[in-house]
Design a protein around this motif. Structure first.
Motif: not given
Length: 266
Positions: A11-14, A37-38, A54-55, A188-189
């Motif tokens: 889960r990636l927030a931006y 998921t973004l 939450d992320a 990994d990210f």
């Protein structure tokens, strides 16, 4: 994994203005079995989203709470001033706060990300709630707005333009995650945003060369092999005659008559 288990996800927030598309594409190529998921979150709320779990990680704007969050700075954006297309400032390719904006009404939205110690220009009667609201006020001729370049592009309007402001603070974007949640997926990210190849060791430290005087695992083996060459059988002299390994250097067993010297007289 059993059939009732959900597949793992990342889960990636931006925050607004950040475009993670390239990194998401690389993720999908390398880890097709791990959906990413973004979620877009307001810049001021990004840290809270990460700390609440939450992320897994977020592309955020600095500063963040470094007592609880880790962060890798990625880049710093240029700051621009958003103005109507017929504004006098459009005559210049670049502007400064002191020379071009000191007498302007500069809008300072509540979600400002530039972190001014003291906002430049003349203050507006009221602070807009959001950057989007401030852009509407610029279009209405009420003032000008300073924002990172990505936000100017995000809120682009045909009747507005922008110019680079050379003496304004920039906005830095970073990859951030909770310090106590540095997982393999986060690593990994990190590798992706840092440009590591698919065969990278993912940050694992390579084996270090031994320091001077320090033994290695291979050293005893080499010593045994060298000893085996010397003691793996009787050493042979010229013509293949075996030599004894005793102290007499091969003299034992040869008899007294074998000693060389002048013969005794009778």
């Amino acid at each position: 994994m059993t059939g009732s288990e959900e597949p793992p996800t990342f889960r990636l927030a931006y925050v607004p203005g950040v475009t993670p598309d390239k990194w998401v594409r690389i993720w999908n190529e390398r880890l097709p079995d791990v959906p990413l998921t973004l979620t877009q979150v307001p810049a001021a709320e990004a840290g809270g989203v990460l700390l609440a779990g939450d992320a897994d990680a977020g592309l955020v704007r600095l500063p963040v709470d470094r007592t609880a969050l880790s962060a890798i700075p990625l880049y710093t954006e240029t700051t621009v001033v958003v103005i109507p297309k017929d504004h006098l400032v459009t005559a210049a390719d670049e502007v400064t706060v002191e020379d071009h904006l000191a007498d302007e009404i500069v809008l300072h939205p509540l979600d400002d990300v530039l972190g001014w110690e003291r906002p430049p220009g003349r203050p507006a009667f009221e602070r807009p709630a959001t950057t989007a609201d401030a852009v509407e006020l610029v279009a209405a001729g009420i003032g000008v707005l300073l924002v990172p370049l990505s936000l100017a592009r995000l809120h682009h309007r045909k009747d507005l333009t922008y110019r680079t402001v050379t003496d304004a603070p920039g906005s830095s974007v970073a990859l951030s995650w909770p310090e106590d949640a540095h997982t393999d997926r986060v690593e990994d990210f990190i590798g992706i945003v840092r440009g590591r190849t698919v065969n990278s060791t993912r940050g694992r430290q390579p084996a270090q060369a031994p320091r001077k005087g320090e033994r290695t695992e291979a050293a005893p083996t080499r010593r045994k092999q060298a000893a085996g060459k010397q003691t793996g059988g009787a050493r042979r002299g010229a013509g293949g005659t075996p030599k004894s390994g005793g102290r007499d250097g091969g003299k034992s067993g040869s008899g007294k008559g074998a000693r060389r010297g002048r013969p005794r007289r009778g």
